[in-house]
Design a protein around this motif. Structure first.
Motif, short mmCIF file in Angstrom:
data_model
loop_
_atom_site.label_atom_id
_atom_site.label_comp_id
_atom_site.label_asym_id
_atom_site.label_seq_id
_atom_site.Cartn_x
_atom_site.Cartn_y
_atom_site.Cartn_z
N LEU A 56 40.28 38.03 44.27
CA LEU A 56 40.72 38.23 42.93
C LEU A 56 41.62 39.46 42.82
CD1 LEU A 56 40.79 37.23 40.18
CD2 LEU A 56 38.46 38.40 39.68
N LYS A 57 41.21 40.79 43.41
CA LYS A 57 41.78 41.95 43.36
C LYS A 57 43.24 41.66 44.26
CE LYS A 57 38.79 44.67 41.09
NZ LYS A 57 39.25 45.07 39.90
N ARG A 58 43.23 41.13 45.12
CA ARG A 58 44.56 40.78 45.88
C ARG A 58 45.42 40.02 44.83
NH1 ARG A 58 41.80 39.10 50.68
NH2 ARG A 58 41.71 40.76 52.36
N ARG A 59 45.08 39.14 43.93
CA ARG A 59 45.89 38.37 43.15
C ARG A 59 46.28 39.47 41.89
NH1 ARG A 59 42.79 32.82 42.23
NH2 ARG A 59 42.86 31.92 44.61
N GLU A 60 45.35 40.25 41.56
CA GLU A 60 45.78 41.18 40.74
C GLU A 60 46.82 42.33 40.98
OE1 GLU A 60 42.15 43.07 39.34
OE2 GLU A 60 41.25 41.31 38.13
N ALA A 61 46.47 42.66 42.34
CA ALA A 61 47.41 43.64 42.97
C ALA A 61 48.78 43.14 43.00
CB ALA A 61 47.06 43.96 44.29
#
Length: 219
Positions: A56-61
């Motif tokens: 999820l953090k990768r998508r936000e990044a």
């Protein structure tokens, strides 16, 4: 006969007491084994949740990276628009001064002294003031756009740093799970040993009771 019966009773009583004590230790060890196995399963689940959070953090990044890219492009556009406004303002000032000069020169007025010169100076000052104001607005707009772009890049960098930290913690879940697995295995070995001890104690009690029965029959 009385001593014989008393001996058998004492032996059986001790056997029951001993087997009960061993069974209590066995039960406690079994519960400990279940606890370790549960801890291992929970650790594995926590790792899966951590992996999901990282994704999820990768998508936000990725979203923040796109925002930073677009903010940088926008800042470039605003800077070029400001430069264009300044050029247009300079041309406007030059055109205004040239038109005023041409009108006064056409009327036959001398332009290098007196009121005409003062008028041209005033036009130049007004033009310079307008140019300065346009430049100030352009600089402010450009600065704000560049600050927005820097903020977006910083957010993206912080997101990447957070992902890196979370990824570094993943091996700790594996280590913790291995420790719980080892503890559960060791506890299982102890449980098996204690279970055998309980079986031996119960067998001894059974043998004592059988002996008691046989002895009574002989008597």
């Amino acid at each position: 006969m009385g001593n014989y019966v008393a001996g058998i009773v004492t032996s059986v009583a001790k056997g029951i007491s001993g087997s009960g004590e061993v069974y209590g230790i066995y039960y406690e060890a079994k519960q400990q084994q279940y606890s370790y196995e549960l801890q291992e399963a929970l650790t594995w689940r926590e790792k899966q949740e951590a992996i999901a959070k990282i994704e999820l953090k990768r998508r936000e990044a990725a979203f923040l990276k796109q925002n930073a890219k677009e903010a940088g492009i926008e800042a470039g556009y605003i800077e070029r628009i400001g430069e264009k406004k300044l050029k247009m303002q300079q041309k406007k000032n030059d055109a205004t001064a040239s038109a005023a000069f041409a009108r006064m020169a056409k009327s036959g007025v001398a332009m290098n002294w007196g009121s005409p010169e003062v008028m041209l100076d005033d036009l130049a000052d007004a033009g310079a003031s307008d140019y300065a104001w346009v430049k100030f607005q352009s600089d402010v707009d450009t600065w704000q756009a560049q600050r927005k772009a820097r903020g977006a890049r910083q957010e993206h960098g912080m997101a990447l740093a957070g992902i890196h930290m979370m990824e570094q913690q993943l091996p700790l879940y594996d280590l913790q799970a291995k420790l719980f697995h080892r503890a559960a295995r060791e506890s299982g070995s102890r449980t098996n040993y204690l279970r055998k001890q309980v079986a031996v104690s119960l067998n001894n009690i059974s043998s004592s009771l059988s002996s008691f029965g046989g002895g009574m029959g002989g008597s």
